[in-house]
Scaffold this motif. Sequence first.
Motif, short mmCIF file in Angstrom:
data_model
loop_
_atom_site.label_atom_id
_atom_site.label_comp_id
_atom_site.label_asym_id
_atom_site.label_seq_id
_atom_site.Cartn_x
_atom_site.Cartn_y
_atom_site.Cartn_z
N THR A 234 -4.21 7.28 -0.79
CA THR A 234 -3.51 6.05 -0.44
C THR A 234 -4.13 4.91 -1.24
O THR A 234 -5.34 4.74 -1.25
N ARG A 235 -3.27 4.13 -1.92
CA ARG A 235 -3.77 3.08 -2.80
C ARG A 235 -2.88 1.84 -2.71
O ARG A 235 -1.69 1.93 -2.43
N LYS A 236 -3.51 0.70 -2.95
CA LYS A 236 -2.77 -0.54 -3.12
C LYS A 236 -2.52 -0.72 -4.62
O LYS A 236 -3.46 -0.78 -5.40
N GLU B 10 0.85 -1.18 0.00
CA GLU B 10 0.00 0.00 0.00
C GLU B 10 0.89 1.24 0.00
O GLU B 10 1.92 1.28 0.68
#
Length: 689
Positions: free
Chosen positions: A437-439, A417
């Motif tokens: 925020t990203r995976k 992440e």
Amino acid sequence: MRPSRPLLSSLAGLKEWLVAVAAVLFLSALSGCGGGSGGSAAPAKVQQPVTFASSLTLKQGSGFDIIQLDWVRPTATYDGFLLEASVAGGPFQSLTNDILPGNWESIILTFDPSTPELLDLQFRMCAVRGGVKYEYTNAVPYFRGLRPASQVTAALLRGGLFINWTKASLAADAVRVERALLNPDGSFSGWQPLAQLGADAVSFLDQDLVEGTTCSYRVTYAKGTVSSAPALTTAPPIPVSSVIAFSATAQADGIHLGWKNRSSLATEIVVWRSPGSGNGYASTFVTDIAHLSPTSSTFVDALNTPGTYEYYLETKTATASVWSPIAQAQYQVPNAPMVSAQVLSLPTATWMFRSGHGTTCLSLDDKASPGVRIFNGSTWDAHPALGALWLYPYVRFDASDHPHFVSLKPVGGLWVEFDLIHEWHDGVQWQSEPILTRKVFTGSAFASSGNAFELDSSGQIHLLLDESQEQRPSTTSLVYIHKGGSGWLDESLNVLAAQSYNRVTLAMDPSNDPHVVIWGSDGNGFELSRASDGTWTSSLLPITQPSSGAFSKLVFPAPDRALLVFDRIAPSGPPLPDVDLMCIEKVTGTWQSPYRLGAASVFGLRYDGDIALSADRSRIALLANASTDRLLYLFSKGTWIPLALSPRFIGYERNPALAFDDTGRVTIFGRDSLTTGATSTYTILKETP
């Protein structure tokens, strides 16, 4: 027989230099040591007319490092002999721990190859009994001269006979090359000096050849009046004489070739051409552009594409051919812009970015702990370092020439992440803000994007992110991120049928609306456009040959006009790694048929290609590496004008950095070559009025 014994020297240095000793034992018929098994007896020893005291002689062995000493055994009986030596007139000292057998009459000495040249030595033998020295031989001098050249060869290459040898002497200050002609009886005579070269030379090109002859060459080292033994080789016969004084000169109508023809046997002269300066991939001459009379001495190669070109001439008979040296010239199309160059030696910068004003160039030293530096015209000014930047940040400059970074940083130290971070300099200090925020899969989040980050005219950020968890990116995982009135927004670009892609490109039109070009894995291209109401539409680009996705640059000279430059896998033409550099224009909302700009290198496009739009949007500059030249294409008033640049600039991504300055002139700032040193050579190219 040849028994071998180690040799011990008490002389300074000689112990290490003399590394082997072997003796030749001559058995006389009276010695009683024949021993045989039915064979004939050894021949009787011929008595020497000299005594032991005057019998020592020395001769050169089979190589430069081998000598042989011979003597006559004394009439008295002794236990054996001591071998003694003197260096440069110094005292004699023994070279062996123990004595040599008393029945030896010869010894072979082998020097270590590192033994110095131009060394004066003397040798003598001493007869020994009961540990007491008795009779001595005479002392024989030995001068270790210059080591001769080795591995001398002669080959018929472009322009003549190429004589090559391996450097041998470390003491010589010159090397002579001589030639002799083959006589009818098979001997060589009439040695003629051809050249006296520096001692480090290892080759010589003999162009003064006579067709129908065979030559021998000898190479000799020299220092003052001292010469080495000559090293010889015989060359292959000369079937036909090559041209001499071959030259290439660029003029307005093309490249003019000139030469002097010497052959009386030639039946034609073939002109061969290769695009390239010999330092890229163009090592093969791919085109025979003309077949001329053997008496011709000029040719004009009419060209319409700028670049560096190499030529050679093949002089032919019915059964043989020889080649001239290579001639090279750089051709520019008429009315091409001129550039001036400024060369600088600067601290090495790994990643370089140039502002839209053409005045600010920023460098990043390392992605994990970047040193941010601004070029001030003569050196780099250090700025406060940012935090760790992961996955090589994307950089743009706003209208005030302030740099903006966007990068991914792992959350909690895990590479699963990530925080998407925006960092920028406001003219006083560095600022930072989180975006989202990203995976994501780190290998495709930004790496598959040609241009994933843009600033609009008001300085707002627009981003493309691939949220796929797979290594192979898909159009269904593409997300467009921008800042709205309520904060950061992300929109899916899922307007195409699900498919993998090679590269995406983001560009802003003059109305600050985003446009995305996606190159599918099948080589087809699509444009995605976002209307002011937030809806996305897609259209298929009318290309006829697939693109590899290595290069994709989109600019908007006007609200209703766009230019897309991309690479196309060439259906024919230059071999890989070159591809076709293509351009397709969008006029009043409709994409036109693509057209070819020239050849380009896949590697050069991916890492060195760039595009810039002037502030008034009237001119476009495009940098593209072919495998042989770096070309600058300038688009103005509907026409592309190509210009070959020097130096070629070889470097990492975003090197060189391309922009228009505030006067509307192109500026290019780049490193001339790859280096790992603390400093590098940089060149600033500026378009002259």
